[in-house]
Scaffold this active site. Structure first.
Site, PDB file in Angstrom:
ATOM      1  N   GLY A  92      31.281 -33.354 -47.037  1.00 33.97           N
ATOM      2  CA  GLY A  92      30.906 -34.755 -47.276  1.00 33.97           C
ATOM      3  C   GLY A  92      32.122 -35.650 -47.320  1.00 33.97           C
ATOM      4  N   ASP A 252      32.543 -30.265 -38.783  1.00 31.59           N
ATOM      5  CA  ASP A 252      32.329 -31.561 -39.441  1.00 31.59           C
ATOM      6  C   ASP A 252      33.089 -32.682 -38.725  1.00 31.59           C
ATOM      7  OD1 ASP A 252      34.343 -29.775 -40.744  1.00 31.59           O
ATOM      8  OD2 ASP A 252      34.983 -31.648 -41.673  1.00 31.59           O
ATOM      9  N   ASP A 262      37.691 -38.620 -36.265  1.00 31.60           N
ATOM     10  CA  ASP A 262      38.551 -37.992 -37.277  1.00 31.60           C
ATOM     11  C   ASP A 262      39.881 -37.516 -36.696  1.00 31.60           C
ATOM     12  OD1 ASP A 262      36.980 -38.571 -39.373  1.00 31.60           O
ATOM     13  OD2 ASP A 262      36.326 -36.544 -39.803  1.00 31.60           O
TER      14      ASP A 262
END
Ligand code: AMP
Ligand code: MG
Length: 483
Positions: A92, A252, A262
């Site tokens: 998360g 992720d 990212d």
């Protein structure tokens, strides 16, 4: 700080509203003295935002998550993920927030997301903060990728917080505001997979947002999977064709949209070498340049596993269908890569043997990947590429085969090659130099670099150093995780 930014932006929050179990409402940590370091005025325009208003204290406050409009409902998103192959059931946004969604000038829904905005319930041991250097790296790498035509999230702004962040040393803190087609990740599906109802809701949301056409297919979830596989195959092929190494291809950090996201310890390689790794934490070379297609396929297999109950009630049938799709990654990737390589070489059709022999040559002789293709088009105009090779005879033999395959109008071929082969990429030694200066308070080298990589295909006078690899003998640059 509670300056209202209400009139600046109109947010929607479909993710928070439709998938309430996949995020928690959260607010940003206050920061001592926010100061705008860089604003992406072009992107602001695309979003229909008033760049001048975003430069005011109310705008800058928004970029650190203070004074967000009431309807923004910022949330921290939850997801799981395989990190360097090890499964983490609950990751998360540990230091990030989804502020909300904006509909841009072309009617596309886009997330506005903050990174470095303070600890959240998913922070684990982290401090929730980010430093100026890594946030500016994300900014410049995203802009370079965008200018190269590669799908990517983009930074809207970086704001210095006035805070000090504790890393190996004390560093100035920053918050990055970025825009992405969405923040749905393979890891989001992995988290949702614990509950069949949630994974269905998530898949329906992802289909509506990214692949609405699959709703008409005989098996919409299988078709959705196929489209994600193809989007990732195309994306990673594009990375490979410009020598980009993502550095942290965890599930992720793998998007459903097919955008690059990212940016951590990422970089472009200079000399062609499939083993190129920049990340200080990637000891085994799992995410080396040459491993990226295989890793992407592995990550997509993890996505497929979460979709099995949606694909078919019969598990064997679902596994068979999903396996067929994930296996197709190889031919999809090969096709995307081969057509891109043909374009780089000015050829009308791919030639697998010619490509393979070229890569062997570039690797053996440690030739700079980016410079090579521009030198090759220059050769068609009377210049030469052979001086890039230690043993030029081997290159000459290859080049004779290549030239024999070219269409007759060499001027047109060279011009077409120059439209797909960049002169300027964000070379790691120059990125490092710009980030070091910025960390010490001098933003001028960063702004210059941004300007250079924003027009990667147009060779301009006076910019030679941006087109050259790191000086021989300089130590191989390592990039740190940026946490
Ligand atoms: P990344 O490698 O940047 O994709 O981050 C992996 C995970 O670690 C994500 O869940 C991040 O939110 C979390 N994370 C990274 N750095 C920090 C930090 N300084 N504080 C809290 N969480 C962090
Ligand atoms: Mg991440």
């Amino acid at each position: 700080m509670t300056v209202s930014a209400g009139p600046l932006l109109e947010f929607d929050h479909s993710f928070a509203r439709e998938l309430p179990r996949l995020s928690v409402p959260w607010t940003a940590a206050p920061v001592p003295s926010p100061a705008l370091l860089v604003l992406n005025t072009e992107l602001a325009g695309e979003l229909g935002l008033d760049a001048e208003a975003l430069r005011t204290p109310a705008g800058v406050a928004l970029f650190v998550g203070a004074g967000v409009p009431e309807e923004a409902r910022p949330v921290a998103q939850v997801y799981a993920g395989h990190q360097f192959g090890a499964y983490q059931p609950r990751l998360g946004d540990g230091r990030a927030l989804l502020l909300g969604e904006l509909v841009d000038r072309d009617g596309r829904r886009r997330d506005l997301h903050l990174k470095g905005s303070g600890r959240t319930p998913f922070a684990r041991g982290g401090d929730g903060k980010a430093a100026v250097g890594p946030m500016l790296r994300e900014y410049v790498m995203g802009e370079a990728m965008h200018a190269l035509g590669i799908p990517t999230s983009r930074a809207l702004a970086v704001v210095a917080t006035g805070d000090r962040v504790v890393r190996e040393t004390l560093l100035p803190g920053a918050v990055l505001a970025r825009v992405a087609a969405s923040h749905l990740r393979v890891g989001t599906f992995q988290y949702a997979a614990g509950d069949p109802e949630i994974v269905r809701q998530l898949a329906d949301y992802a289909i509506a947002r990214h692949h609405p056409d699959v709703a008409e297919a005989a098996n919409p979830y299988l078709e959705f999977y196929r489209q994600v596989v193809d989007a990732q195959a195309s994306l990673v092929a594009r990375w490979m064709l410009v020598g980009f190494v993502h550095g942290v291809m965890n599930t992720d950090n793998t998007t459903i949209s097919g955008e690059t996201i990212d940016y951590g310890p990422c970089a472009f390689m200079d000399a062609f070498d499939p083993g190129t790794v920049f990340s200080s934490i990637d000891h085994g070379g799992r995410y080396a340049y040459g491993n990226q297609p295989g890793i992407a396929q592995w990550n997509l297999a993890r996505l497929g596993e979460t979709l099995l109950p949606l694909i078919d009630e019969d598990l064997d049938a679902a596994v068979g269908a999903a396996t067929e799709v994930v296996s197709s990654f190889v031919e999809r990737y090969d096709a995307h890569w081969a057509s891109g390589m043909a374009a780089k070489l000015g050829l009308e059709t791919p030639d697998a043997a010619l490509f393979r022999d070229l890569l062997v040559l570039l690797h053996d002789q440690r030739v700079d990947f980016t410079r090579f293709f521009r030198a090759l088009s220059a050769q068609l105009r009377g210049g030469e590429a052979r001086s890039l090779f230690v043993e030029p005879d081997a290159f000459d033999a290859w080049a004779a085969r290549w030239e024999a395959l070219l269409p007759p109008d060499r001027g047109a071929v060279a011009a077409a090659m120059d439209r797909v082969n960049p002169v300027y990429i964000p070379r790691n030694h120059i990125v490092e130099e710009a980030l070091t200066a910025a960390t010490e308070g001098d933003m001028a080298p960063f702004h210059r670099l941004l300007e250079v990589v924003a027009s990667p295909f147009d060779e301009r006078a006076g910019l030679d150093r941006y087109a050259e690899p790191a000086p021989a003998g300089s130590r191989a640059h390592v990039t740190y995780c940026g946490t």
